[in-house]
Design a protein around this motif. Structure first.
Motif, PDB file in Angstrom:
ATOM      1  N   VAL A  38      85.991  -3.372  -9.035  1.00 52.03           N
ATOM      2  CA  VAL A  38      84.634  -3.141  -8.529  1.00 52.03           C
ATOM      3  C   VAL A  38      84.624  -2.085  -7.432  1.00 52.03           C
ATOM      4  O   VAL A  38      85.242  -2.277  -6.398  1.00 52.03           O
ATOM      5  CB  VAL A  38      84.050  -4.444  -7.930  1.00 52.03           C
ATOM      6  CG1 VAL A  38      82.574  -4.248  -7.609  1.00 52.03           C
ATOM      7  CG2 VAL A  38      84.252  -5.623  -8.860  1.00 52.03           C
ATOM      8  N   PRO A  39      83.930  -0.958  -7.656  1.00 55.39           N
ATOM      9  CA  PRO A  39      83.728  -0.023  -6.551  1.00 55.39           C
ATOM     10  C   PRO A  39      82.651  -0.613  -5.636  1.00 55.39           C
ATOM     11  O   PRO A  39      81.547  -0.890  -6.076  1.00 55.39           O
ATOM     12  CB  PRO A  39      83.223   1.258  -7.232  1.00 55.39           C
ATOM     13  CG  PRO A  39      83.353   1.014  -8.708  1.00 55.39           C
ATOM     14  CD  PRO A  39      83.332  -0.470  -8.897  1.00 55.39           C
ATOM     15  N   ASP A  40      83.013  -0.812  -4.380  1.00 54.01           N
ATOM     16  CA  ASP A  40      82.126  -1.502  -3.451  1.00 54.01           C
ATOM     17  C   ASP A  40      81.632  -0.543  -2.378  1.00 54.01           C
ATOM     18  O   ASP A  40      82.369   0.336  -1.941  1.00 54.01           O
ATOM     19  CB  ASP A  40      82.906  -2.657  -2.801  1.00 54.01           C
ATOM     20  CG  ASP A  40      82.062  -3.449  -1.825  1.00 54.01           C
ATOM     21  OD1 ASP A  40      80.937  -3.829  -2.186  1.00 54.01           O
ATOM     22  OD2 ASP A  40      82.528  -3.692  -0.704  1.00 54.01           O
ATOM     23  N   CYS A  60      89.191  -5.804  -5.966  1.00 54.30           N
ATOM     24  CA  CYS A  60      89.278  -6.709  -7.101  1.00 54.30           C
ATOM     25  C   CYS A  60      88.066  -7.650  -7.014  1.00 54.30           C
ATOM     26  O   CYS A  60      87.376  -7.697  -6.001  1.00 54.30           O
ATOM     27  CB  CYS A  60      90.597  -7.488  -7.090  1.00 54.30           C
ATOM     28  SG  CYS A  60      90.745  -8.681  -5.750  1.00 54.30           S
ATOM     29  N   ALA A  61      87.827  -8.398  -8.056  1.00 56.90           N
ATOM     30  CA  ALA A  61      86.628  -9.242  -8.109  1.00 56.90           C
ATOM     31  C   ALA A  61      86.605 -10.249  -6.961  1.00 56.90           C
ATOM     32  O   ALA A  61      85.559 -10.480  -6.348  1.00 56.90           O
ATOM     33  CB  ALA A  61      86.556  -9.951  -9.453  1.00 56.90           C
ATOM     34  N   ASP A  62      87.750 -10.833  -6.645  1.00 62.74           N
ATOM     35  CA  ASP A  62      87.814 -11.843  -5.582  1.00 62.74           C
ATOM     36  C   ASP A  62      87.443 -11.251  -4.227  1.00 62.74           C
ATOM     37  O   ASP A  62      86.664 -11.828  -3.477  1.00 62.74           O
ATOM     38  CB  ASP A  62      89.216 -12.452  -5.500  1.00 62.74           C
ATOM     39  CG  ASP A  62      89.488 -13.381  -6.672  1.00 62.74           C
ATOM     40  OD1 ASP A  62      88.527 -13.689  -7.414  1.00 62.74           O
ATOM     41  OD2 ASP A  62      90.647 -13.783  -6.840  1.00 62.74           O
ATOM     42  N   CYS A  63      88.045 -10.094  -3.923  1.00 67.68           N
ATOM     43  CA  CYS A  63      87.769  -9.471  -2.631  1.00 67.68           C
ATOM     44  C   CYS A  63      86.332  -8.992  -2.566  1.00 67.68           C
ATOM     45  O   CYS A  63      85.700  -9.057  -1.517  1.00 67.68           O
ATOM     46  CB  CYS A  63      88.731  -8.312  -2.389  1.00 67.68           C
ATOM     47  SG  CYS A  63      90.413  -8.856  -2.085  1.00 67.68           S
ATOM     48  N   GLN A  65      83.812 -10.347  -3.977  1.00 66.09           N
ATOM     49  CA  GLN A  65      82.982 -11.531  -3.746  1.00 66.09           C
ATOM     50  C   GLN A  65      83.030 -11.931  -2.266  1.00 66.09           C
ATOM     51  O   GLN A  65      82.018 -12.264  -1.655  1.00 66.09           O
ATOM     52  CB  GLN A  65      83.494 -12.668  -4.628  1.00 66.09           C
ATOM     53  CG  GLN A  65      82.458 -13.741  -4.877  1.00 66.09           C
ATOM     54  CD  GLN A  65      82.941 -14.751  -5.895  1.00 66.09           C
ATOM     55  OE1 GLN A  65      84.113 -15.109  -5.907  1.00 66.09           O
ATOM     56  NE2 GLN A  65      82.068 -15.199  -6.760  1.00 66.09           N
ATOM     57  N   ALA A  66      84.228 -11.888  -1.712  1.00 64.46           N
ATOM     58  CA  ALA A  66      84.390 -12.250  -0.305  1.00 64.46           C
ATOM     59  C   ALA A  66      83.628 -11.285   0.592  1.00 64.46           C
ATOM     60  O   ALA A  66      82.965 -11.691   1.545  1.00 64.46           O
ATOM     61  CB  ALA A  66      85.874 -12.252   0.051  1.00 64.46           C
ATOM     62  N   ARG A  67      83.722  -9.995   0.275  1.00 61.77           N
ATOM     63  CA  ARG A  67      83.030  -8.986   1.076  1.00 61.77           C
ATOM     64  C   ARG A  67      81.521  -9.131   0.960  1.00 61.77           C
ATOM     65  O   ARG A  67      80.795  -8.975   1.943  1.00 61.77           O
ATOM     66  CB  ARG A  67      83.421  -7.587   0.598  1.00 61.77           C
ATOM     67  CG  ARG A  67      84.842  -7.210   0.951  1.00 61.77           C
ATOM     68  CD  ARG A  67      84.962  -6.934   2.429  1.00 61.77           C
ATOM     69  NE  ARG A  67      86.229  -6.267   2.729  1.00 61.77           N
ATOM     70  CZ  ARG A  67      86.539  -5.803   3.933  1.00 61.77           C
ATOM     71  NH1 ARG A  67      85.691  -5.938   4.926  1.00 61.77           N
ATOM     72  NH2 ARG A  67      87.693  -5.223   4.138  1.00 61.77           N
ATOM     73  N   THR A  68      81.069  -9.398  -0.243  1.00 62.33           N
ATOM     74  CA  THR A  68      79.634  -9.539  -0.456  1.00 62.33           C
ATOM     75  C   THR A  68      79.103 -10.739   0.312  1.00 62.33           C
ATOM     76  O   THR A  68      78.050 -10.691   0.939  1.00 62.33           O
ATOM     77  CB  THR A  68      79.326  -9.683  -1.962  1.00 62.33           C
ATOM     78  OG1 THR A  68      79.869  -8.555  -2.644  1.00 62.33           O
ATOM     79  CG2 THR A  68      77.827  -9.728  -2.219  1.00 62.33           C
ATOM     80  N   ALA A  69      79.868 -11.819   0.295  1.00 62.37           N
ATOM     81  CA  ALA A  69      79.472 -13.018   1.039  1.00 62.37           C
ATOM     82  C   ALA A  69      79.411 -12.705   2.522  1.00 62.37           C
ATOM     83  O   ALA A  69      78.510 -13.142   3.240  1.00 62.37           O
ATOM     84  CB  ALA A  69      80.468 -14.139   0.765  1.00 62.37           C
ATOM     85  N   GLU A  70      80.393 -11.895   2.966  1.00 53.17           N
ATOM     86  CA  GLU A  70      80.449 -11.500   4.363  1.00 53.17           C
ATOM     87  C   GLU A  70      79.195 -10.701   4.743  1.00 53.17           C
ATOM     88  O   GLU A  70      78.601 -10.909   5.787  1.00 53.17           O
ATOM     89  CB  GLU A  70      81.659 -10.574   4.526  1.00 53.17           C
ATOM     90  CG  GLU A  70      82.436 -10.711   5.808  1.00 53.17           C
ATOM     91  CD  GLU A  70      83.709  -9.883   5.711  1.00 53.17           C
ATOM     92  OE1 GLU A  70      83.602  -8.649   5.775  1.00 53.17           O
ATOM     93  OE2 GLU A  70      84.799 -10.466   5.547  1.00 53.17           O
TER      94      GLU A  70
END
Ligand SMILES: [Zn+2]
Length: 88
Positions: A38-40, A60-63, A65-70
């Motif tokens: 995922v390009p974030d 990666c998808a996990d990171c 998700q974590a960043r988006t939650a942040e």
């Protein structure tokens, strides 16, 4: 305000960014090697971030998700009383 790319151009840009940075940046920072998917946006577009490559990190998808939650999920809400002033 940057216009969000859609459709084929967006797909091409996503692929180009993942090819430019194929490994998850956050995992790399922790010493792990994981494929980015995922390009974030480092600074979200909704917060005035640009759609330039300089504002993109591949995760990666996990990171991701974590960043988006942040960025969006844990927005601190301050409880307010009946008069609208913060409590405590
Ligand atoms: Zn990762």
């Amino acid at each position: 305000m940057a216009e969000r790319l859609r459709g084929r151009r967006a797909v091409a840009q996503r692929l180009r960014r993942l090819q430019a940075e194929p490994l998850c940046r956050d995992c790399a920072a922790k010493g792990a090697v994981r494929e980015a998917s995922v390009p974030d946006h480092i600074l979200p577009l909704t917060q005035g971030g640009s759609d330039e490559d300089s504002n993109i990190r591949c995760l990666c998808a996990d990171c991701h998700q974590a960043r988006t939650a942040e960025q969006f999920g844990h927005r601190r809400t301050i409880p307010t009383g009946r008069d609208g002033w913060p409590i405590g």
